[in-house]
Design a protein around this motif. Sequence first.
Motif, PDB file in Angstrom:
ATOM      1  N   THR A   1       0.571  -1.230   0.012  1.00  0.00           N
ATOM      2  CA  THR A   1      -0.050   0.393  -0.452  1.00  0.00           C
ATOM      3  C   THR A   1       1.254   1.362  -0.123  1.00  0.00           C
ATOM      4  O   THR A   1       0.202   2.603  -0.220  1.00  0.00           O
ATOM      5  N   LEU A   2       2.147   1.058  -0.307  1.00  0.00           N
ATOM      6  CA  LEU A   2       2.631   2.166   0.439  1.00  0.00           C
ATOM      7  C   LEU A   2       3.548   2.565  -1.163  1.00  0.00           C
ATOM      8  O   LEU A   2       3.663   2.147  -2.033  1.00  0.00           O
ATOM      9  N   LYS A   3       2.874   4.002  -0.780  1.00  0.00           N
ATOM     10  CA  LYS A   3       3.048   4.738  -1.995  1.00  0.00           C
ATOM     11  C   LYS A   3       5.071   5.047  -2.047  1.00  0.00           C
ATOM     12  O   LYS A   3       5.561   5.100  -2.972  1.00  0.00           O
ATOM     13  N   GLN A   4       5.065   5.659  -1.293  1.00  0.00           N
ATOM     14  CA  GLN A   4       6.362   6.141  -1.057  1.00  0.00           C
ATOM     15  C   GLN A   4       7.194   5.656   0.569  1.00  0.00           C
ATOM     16  O   GLN A   4       6.520   5.758   1.039  1.00  0.00           O
ATOM     17  N   SER A   5       7.895   4.981   0.671  1.00  0.00           N
ATOM     18  CA  SER A   5       8.967   4.440   1.078  1.00  0.00           C
ATOM     19  C   SER A   5      10.623   4.496   1.034  1.00  0.00           C
ATOM     20  O   SER A   5      11.276   4.637   0.791  1.00  0.00           O
ATOM     21  N   GLN A   6      11.123   5.439   1.820  1.00  0.00           N
ATOM     22  CA  GLN A   6      12.525   6.225   1.713  1.00  0.00           C
ATOM     23  C   GLN A   6      13.072   6.234   3.505  1.00  0.00           C
ATOM     24  O   GLN A   6      11.967   5.829   4.326  1.00  0.00           O
ATOM     25  N   GLU A   7      14.311   5.449   3.342  1.00  0.00           N
ATOM     26  CA  GLU A   7      14.805   5.499   5.011  1.00  0.00           C
ATOM     27  C   GLU A   7      16.086   6.239   4.582  1.00  0.00           C
ATOM     28  O   GLU A   7      16.749   5.843   3.772  1.00  0.00           O
TER      29      GLU A   7
ATOM     30  N   SER B   1      23.639   8.277  11.850  1.00  0.00           N
ATOM     31  CA  SER B   1      24.901   8.009  13.132  1.00  0.00           C
ATOM     32  C   SER B   1      24.176   7.565  14.196  1.00  0.00           C
ATOM     33  O   SER B   1      24.808   6.502  14.796  1.00  0.00           O
ATOM     34  N   GLN B   2      22.716   7.793  14.720  1.00  0.00           N
ATOM     35  CA  GLN B   2      22.585   7.780  15.668  1.00  0.00           C
ATOM     36  C   GLN B   2      20.929   7.247  15.691  1.00  0.00           C
ATOM     37  O   GLN B   2      20.305   6.436  16.779  1.00  0.00           O
ATOM     38  N   PHE B   3      20.774   7.750  15.708  1.00  0.00           N
ATOM     39  CA  PHE B   3      19.040   7.201  14.239  1.00  0.00           C
ATOM     40  C   PHE B   3      18.671   7.353  12.909  1.00  0.00           C
ATOM     41  O   PHE B   3      19.668   7.280  12.171  1.00  0.00           O
ATOM     42  N   SER B   4      17.609   6.413  13.145  1.00  0.00           N
ATOM     43  CA  SER B   4      16.879   6.194  11.464  1.00  0.00           C
ATOM     44  C   SER B   4      16.102   7.389  11.156  1.00  0.00           C
ATOM     45  O   SER B   4      14.920   7.458  12.096  1.00  0.00           O
ATOM     46  N   PHE B   5      16.038   7.359  10.169  1.00  0.00           N
ATOM     47  CA  PHE B   5      14.882   8.406   9.799  1.00  0.00           C
ATOM     48  C   PHE B   5      14.125   7.525   8.483  1.00  0.00           C
ATOM     49  O   PHE B   5      14.335   6.764   7.481  1.00  0.00           O
ATOM     50  N   TYR B   6      12.932   7.808   8.344  1.00  0.00           N
ATOM     51  CA  TYR B   6      11.960   7.225   7.183  1.00  0.00           C
ATOM     52  C   TYR B   6      10.858   8.051   6.999  1.00  0.00           C
ATOM     53  O   TYR B   6      10.561   8.878   7.538  1.00  0.00           O
ATOM     54  N   ARG B   7      10.521   8.532   6.035  1.00  0.00           N
ATOM     55  CA  ARG B   7       9.437   8.488   4.768  1.00  0.00           C
ATOM     56  C   ARG B   7       8.680   7.866   4.360  1.00  0.00           C
ATOM     57  O   ARG B   7       8.748   7.123   3.719  1.00  0.00           O
ATOM     58  N   LYS B   8       7.062   7.430   4.964  1.00  0.00           N
ATOM     59  CA  LYS B   8       6.099   6.606   4.470  1.00  0.00           C
ATOM     60  C   LYS B   8       4.783   7.329   4.305  1.00  0.00           C
ATOM     61  O   LYS B   8       4.315   8.084   5.135  1.00  0.00           O
TER      62      LYS B   8
ATOM     63  N   ALA C   1      17.333  15.533   2.660  1.00  0.00           N
ATOM     64  CA  ALA C   1      17.536  15.187   2.916  1.00  0.00           C
ATOM     65  C   ALA C   1      17.282  12.612   1.926  1.00  0.00           C
ATOM     66  O   ALA C   1      17.714  12.047   1.846  1.00  0.00           O
ATOM     67  N   LEU C   2      16.348  12.864   2.994  1.00  0.00           N
ATOM     68  CA  LEU C   2      15.676  11.360   2.649  1.00  0.00           C
ATOM     69  C   LEU C   2      15.004  11.314   1.211  1.00  0.00           C
ATOM     70  O   LEU C   2      15.306  10.192   0.785  1.00  0.00           O
ATOM     71  N   ALA C   3      14.298  11.970   0.252  1.00  0.00           N
ATOM     72  CA  ALA C   3      14.627  11.736  -0.800  1.00  0.00           C
ATOM     73  C   ALA C   3      15.661  11.702  -2.159  1.00  0.00           C
ATOM     74  O   ALA C   3      15.656  10.835  -2.707  1.00  0.00           O
ATOM     75  N   LEU C   4      17.148  12.273  -1.469  1.00  0.00           N
ATOM     76  CA  LEU C   4      18.308  11.917  -1.958  1.00  0.00           C
ATOM     77  C   LEU C   4      18.902  12.072  -1.281  1.00  0.00           C
ATOM     78  O   LEU C   4      19.937  13.046  -0.785  1.00  0.00           O
ATOM     79  N   PRO C   5      19.527  10.813  -0.637  1.00  0.00           N
ATOM     80  CA  PRO C   5      20.194  10.653   0.596  1.00  0.00           C
ATOM     81  C   PRO C   5      21.868  10.583   0.145  1.00  0.00           C
ATOM     82  O   PRO C   5      22.638  10.465   0.865  1.00  0.00           O
ATOM     83  N   ASP C   6      22.092  10.348  -1.334  1.00  0.00           N
ATOM     84  CA  ASP C   6      23.702  10.292  -1.530  1.00  0.00           C
ATOM     85  C   ASP C   6      24.064  11.804  -1.654  1.00  0.00           C
ATOM     86  O   ASP C   6      25.454  11.929  -2.291  1.00  0.00           O
ATOM     87  N   THR C   7      23.284  12.897  -1.957  1.00  0.00           N
ATOM     88  CA  THR C   7      23.465  14.296  -2.103  1.00  0.00           C
ATOM     89  C   THR C   7      23.403  15.646  -0.708  1.00  0.00           C
ATOM     90  O   THR C   7      23.890  16.481  -0.594  1.00  0.00           O
ATOM     91  N   ASP C   8      23.369  14.750   0.540  1.00  0.00           N
ATOM     92  CA  ASP C   8      24.173  15.210   1.759  1.00  0.00           C
ATOM     93  C   ASP C   8      24.970  14.755   2.474  1.00  0.00           C
ATOM     94  O   ASP C   8      24.800  13.751   2.412  1.00  0.00           O
TER      95      ASP C   8
END
Length: 300
Positions: A23-29, A33-40, A154-161
């Motif tokens: 059901t997820l239209k968008q799933s980013q991770e 260094s200390q926390f994990s971030f997600y967008r659902k 930064a979640l959308a483009l994790p390699d560019t930040d």
Amino acid sequence: MNAVSAPAMLAVRSDSLGCSATTLKQSQELQGSQFSFYRKRVESREVSQVYTPASDRGFLVGISMAQHHRRSIFRGRQGAQFGFGRGAVYTRDFSEDYRADLQGPFDFLLVELPLSWFATVNDDLRVRKVSGLATVTGQDDPVLAHLAAALAPALALPDTDSQLFVDQLGLAMGTHLLKRYGGAGLPSPVNVRLSRVHEERAKQMLLLKGQDQLSLPEIARECNMSASYFLRAFKATTGHTPHQWLMTQRVEMAREYLRHTTLSLAEIAVACNFYDQSHFSRVFSQIVGSTPGAWRRRLR
């Protein structure tokens, strides 16, 4: 109101947070260094379910990035319904089973705070120790909403930040969460400063790393400090966060190239350790107030 059974939820393929992968239209991770971030994000108007069994993962904080979301959260077989506007948050203790019916579309940025981080940060607290966060659901939090909006690109483009930028935002979120939902007493920034030796060492590390993924805890360890303490001390001493300071140094270097060479903007971006010309132009414009090309033309 009856909850869908846990076995039925587990039969549906789900991700690490219990969301149905179908059901997820968008799933980013993004891993800091200390926390994990997600967008659902889900666009379907159908009801979907979330279930995660109890674990020792720590705490999860969700920040709504959209309006008009409702969910029913269950304890046993009894559920209570909650509404979320843009910027509304919830906190969730992973040590408890979590079951919810998600009613219609939603868009959440989520922050996972491991138990190990609470143990580390307690060394900085001046009053009582903190073992977790109070449970809140659907509560407006403008500070977290602002930080989530800053982190989303930064979640959308994790390699560019940079890792540094992500770590700083994570610690800003963590500090706010401790104050507002953990009852923590943190030292005032005016009482926290770097020694000259630590300031020079930190700046040296920032400049020498170039484009490498330098983390905030890595610099803090060199100064014998926790990451959160170091971040407050660096800002109190220099007036900037480490990432802001580093970007300012790179822009100053770029100005010298623009003044004294005929190098192209792409070549200057590489020479000054920006990711690419687009990144160079964006940062230069934020700090100087004009694009590098316009700034160079004014010189001529």
